[in-house]
Scaffold this motif. Structure first.
Motif, PDB file in Angstrom:
ATOM      1  N   LEU A  50      42.176  40.847  26.968  1.00  0.00           N
ATOM      2  CA  LEU A  50      40.930  40.256  27.441  1.00  0.00           C
ATOM      3  C   LEU A  50      40.461  39.245  26.408  1.00  0.00           C
ATOM      4  O   LEU A  50      40.386  39.549  25.225  1.00  0.00           O
ATOM      5  CB  LEU A  50      39.864  41.337  27.636  1.00  0.00           C
ATOM      6  CG  LEU A  50      38.472  40.864  28.037  1.00  0.00           C
ATOM      7  CD1 LEU A  50      38.497  40.255  29.439  1.00  0.00           C
ATOM      8  CD2 LEU A  50      37.486  42.024  27.981  1.00  0.00           C
ATOM      9  N   ILE A  51      40.136  38.045  26.872  1.00  0.00           N
ATOM     10  CA  ILE A  51      39.624  36.985  26.007  1.00  0.00           C
ATOM     11  C   ILE A  51      38.258  36.581  26.542  1.00  0.00           C
ATOM     12  O   ILE A  51      38.130  36.220  27.709  1.00  0.00           O
ATOM     13  CB  ILE A  51      40.568  35.764  26.007  1.00  0.00           C
ATOM     14  CG1 ILE A  51      41.977  36.178  25.585  1.00  0.00           C
ATOM     15  CG2 ILE A  51      40.008  34.654  25.117  1.00  0.00           C
ATOM     16  CD1 ILE A  51      43.046  35.156  25.926  1.00  0.00           C
ATOM     17  N   ILE A  61      33.522  31.867  29.166  1.00  0.00           N
ATOM     18  CA  ILE A  61      34.796  31.978  29.879  1.00  0.00           C
ATOM     19  C   ILE A  61      35.352  33.360  29.588  1.00  0.00           C
ATOM     20  O   ILE A  61      35.317  33.829  28.451  1.00  0.00           O
ATOM     21  CB  ILE A  61      35.800  30.902  29.415  1.00  0.00           C
ATOM     22  CG1 ILE A  61      35.281  29.500  29.718  1.00  0.00           C
ATOM     23  CG2 ILE A  61      37.165  31.131  30.052  1.00  0.00           C
ATOM     24  CD1 ILE A  61      36.113  28.396  29.105  1.00  0.00           C
ATOM     25  N   VAL A  62      35.849  34.005  30.630  1.00  0.00           N
ATOM     26  CA  VAL A  62      36.532  35.287  30.497  1.00  0.00           C
ATOM     27  C   VAL A  62      37.929  35.092  31.080  1.00  0.00           C
ATOM     28  O   VAL A  62      38.080  34.543  32.176  1.00  0.00           O
ATOM     29  CB  VAL A  62      35.793  36.416  31.246  1.00  0.00           C
ATOM     30  CG1 VAL A  62      36.570  37.716  31.160  1.00  0.00           C
ATOM     31  CG2 VAL A  62      34.389  36.592  30.702  1.00  0.00           C
ATOM     32  N   ALA A  63      38.923  35.519  30.323  1.00  0.00           N
ATOM     33  CA  ALA A  63      40.303  35.393  30.788  1.00  0.00           C
ATOM     34  C   ALA A  63      41.072  36.652  30.414  1.00  0.00           C
ATOM     35  O   ALA A  63      40.698  37.367  29.481  1.00  0.00           O
ATOM     36  CB  ALA A  63      40.970  34.170  30.171  1.00  0.00           C
ATOM     37  N   VAL A  64      42.134  36.902  31.160  1.00  0.00           N
ATOM     38  CA  VAL A  64      43.074  37.965  30.813  1.00  0.00           C
ATOM     39  C   VAL A  64      44.438  37.303  30.685  1.00  0.00           C
ATOM     40  O   VAL A  64      44.890  36.601  31.599  1.00  0.00           O
ATOM     41  CB  VAL A  64      43.112  39.090  31.871  1.00  0.00           C
ATOM     42  CG1 VAL A  64      44.191  40.106  31.541  1.00  0.00           C
ATOM     43  CG2 VAL A  64      41.752  39.760  31.984  1.00  0.00           C
ATOM     44  N   TYR A  65      45.053  37.511  29.533  1.00  0.00           N
ATOM     45  CA  TYR A  65      46.365  36.937  29.243  1.00  0.00           C
ATOM     46  C   TYR A  65      47.405  38.049  29.231  1.00  0.00           C
ATOM     47  O   TYR A  65      47.216  39.086  28.600  1.00  0.00           O
ATOM     48  CB  TYR A  65      46.349  36.230  27.885  1.00  0.00           C
ATOM     49  CG  TYR A  65      47.689  35.664  27.483  1.00  0.00           C
ATOM     50  CD1 TYR A  65      48.166  34.500  28.076  1.00  0.00           C
ATOM     51  CD2 TYR A  65      48.477  36.291  26.520  1.00  0.00           C
ATOM     52  CE1 TYR A  65      49.407  33.981  27.717  1.00  0.00           C
ATOM     53  CE2 TYR A  65      49.711  35.775  26.162  1.00  0.00           C
ATOM     54  CZ  TYR A  65      50.169  34.623  26.761  1.00  0.00           C
ATOM     55  OH  TYR A  65      51.391  34.112  26.409  1.00  0.00           O
ATOM     56  N   TYR A  77      43.991  36.021  34.850  1.00  0.00           N
ATOM     57  CA  TYR A  77      42.621  35.989  35.351  1.00  0.00           C
ATOM     58  C   TYR A  77      41.840  34.974  34.541  1.00  0.00           C
ATOM     59  O   TYR A  77      42.013  34.875  33.325  1.00  0.00           O
ATOM     60  CB  TYR A  77      41.961  37.366  35.224  1.00  0.00           C
ATOM     61  CG  TYR A  77      40.493  37.384  35.601  1.00  0.00           C
ATOM     62  CD1 TYR A  77      40.110  37.413  36.940  1.00  0.00           C
ATOM     63  CD2 TYR A  77      39.504  37.371  34.627  1.00  0.00           C
ATOM     64  CE1 TYR A  77      38.758  37.419  37.300  1.00  0.00           C
ATOM     65  CE2 TYR A  77      38.161  37.390  34.975  1.00  0.00           C
ATOM     66  CZ  TYR A  77      37.793  37.402  36.304  1.00  0.00           C
ATOM     67  OH  TYR A  77      36.479  37.411  36.664  1.00  0.00           O
ATOM     68  N   TRP A  78      40.966  34.223  35.225  1.00  0.00           N
ATOM     69  CA  TRP A  78      40.134  33.212  34.565  1.00  0.00           C
ATOM     70  C   TRP A  78      38.820  33.133  35.309  1.00  0.00           C
ATOM     71  O   TRP A  78      38.788  33.019  36.532  1.00  0.00           O
ATOM     72  CB  TRP A  78      40.833  31.858  34.609  1.00  0.00           C
ATOM     73  CG  TRP A  78      40.099  30.746  33.933  1.00  0.00           C
ATOM     74  CD1 TRP A  78      39.114  29.960  34.469  1.00  0.00           C
ATOM     75  CD2 TRP A  78      40.281  30.285  32.589  1.00  0.00           C
ATOM     76  NE1 TRP A  78      38.680  29.042  33.557  1.00  0.00           N
ATOM     77  CE2 TRP A  78      39.379  29.211  32.382  1.00  0.00           C
ATOM     78  CE3 TRP A  78      41.114  30.667  31.545  1.00  0.00           C
ATOM     79  CZ2 TRP A  78      39.290  28.534  31.188  1.00  0.00           C
ATOM     80  CZ3 TRP A  78      41.024  29.979  30.355  1.00  0.00           C
ATOM     81  CH2 TRP A  78      40.120  28.921  30.196  1.00  0.00           C
TER      82      TRP A  78
END
Length: 192
Positions: free
Chosen positions: A161-162, A175-179, A188-189
């Motif tokens: 999770l970023i 911004i929320v992202a999953v790498y 996910y963004w």
């Protein structure tokens, strides 16, 4: 599993945890919606995996307030295994309680086991292999929970999770992202 879901729901005093856990399994398509509970709510049962965490509010018995209570402990990413090196004490405790439920063992054994693992990790650092989790187990109950837990752990995560938040004057945005490091892609963004 239903037992881990029940342990989670009980931990946050969500009403009728067994019924709600059953409704989650119906939503995921693990068991059929024989009583057409979702049809009575005005929408069809998805009968598939969750797309995002917020989707759990569509499950009968889960309110937006309930979601706020559990959102930090649930994810739609991963394969059901837990990273023993990064799991929070709270989440490990719930996971162990779910295992204890499935084995019909008192939850106090699960609580002690989770505490021992977190204490060892805090003292010795990250685990590289199962043999590193060398704790004194007290009795068959702890041993059975521990052995079941060991079948559900990994030592590295694939998904990260970023979260980034920026401020400019009075404007705040994020911004929320999953790498996924295995696939080397963002899965996910979300902006805003």
């Amino acid at each position: 599993s239903a037992d881990i879901l029940i342990a989670l729901l009980e931990s946050y005093q969500i009403e009728t945890p067994a019924d709600v856990a059953n409704n989650v399994l119906i939503w995921r398509g693990i068991i059929p919606d024989s009583n057409k509970i979702y049809e009575s709510l005005g929408y069809p049962c998805k009968a598939n995996k969750f797309t995002n965490g917020e989707e759990i509010t569509l499950v009968k018995g889960i309110s937006p307030q309930d979601y706020q209570k559990i959102k930090e402990l649930i994810t739609v990413y991963g394969d059901g295994m837990i990273n023993i090196n990064t799991i929070s004490a709270e989440a490990l405790n719930i996971f162990c309680r779910g295992i204890a439920k499935s084995l019909h063992i008192n939850e106090s054994f699960a609580d002690r086991l989770a505490s021992k693992i977190i204490e060892l990790r805090g003292r010795d650092g990250y685990f590289k292999e199962k043999g590193d989790i060398n704790i004194a187990l007290t009795g068959d109950e702890e041993t059975n929970i521990f052995n079941n837990l060991m079948n559900n752990i990994v030592f590295q995560s694939s998904n990260f999770l970023i979260e980034v938040v920026g401020n400019v004057s009075k404007i705040k945005d994020g911004i929320v992202a999953v790498y996924n490091r295995t696939d080397k892609k963002i899965v996910y963004w979300h902006e805003g």
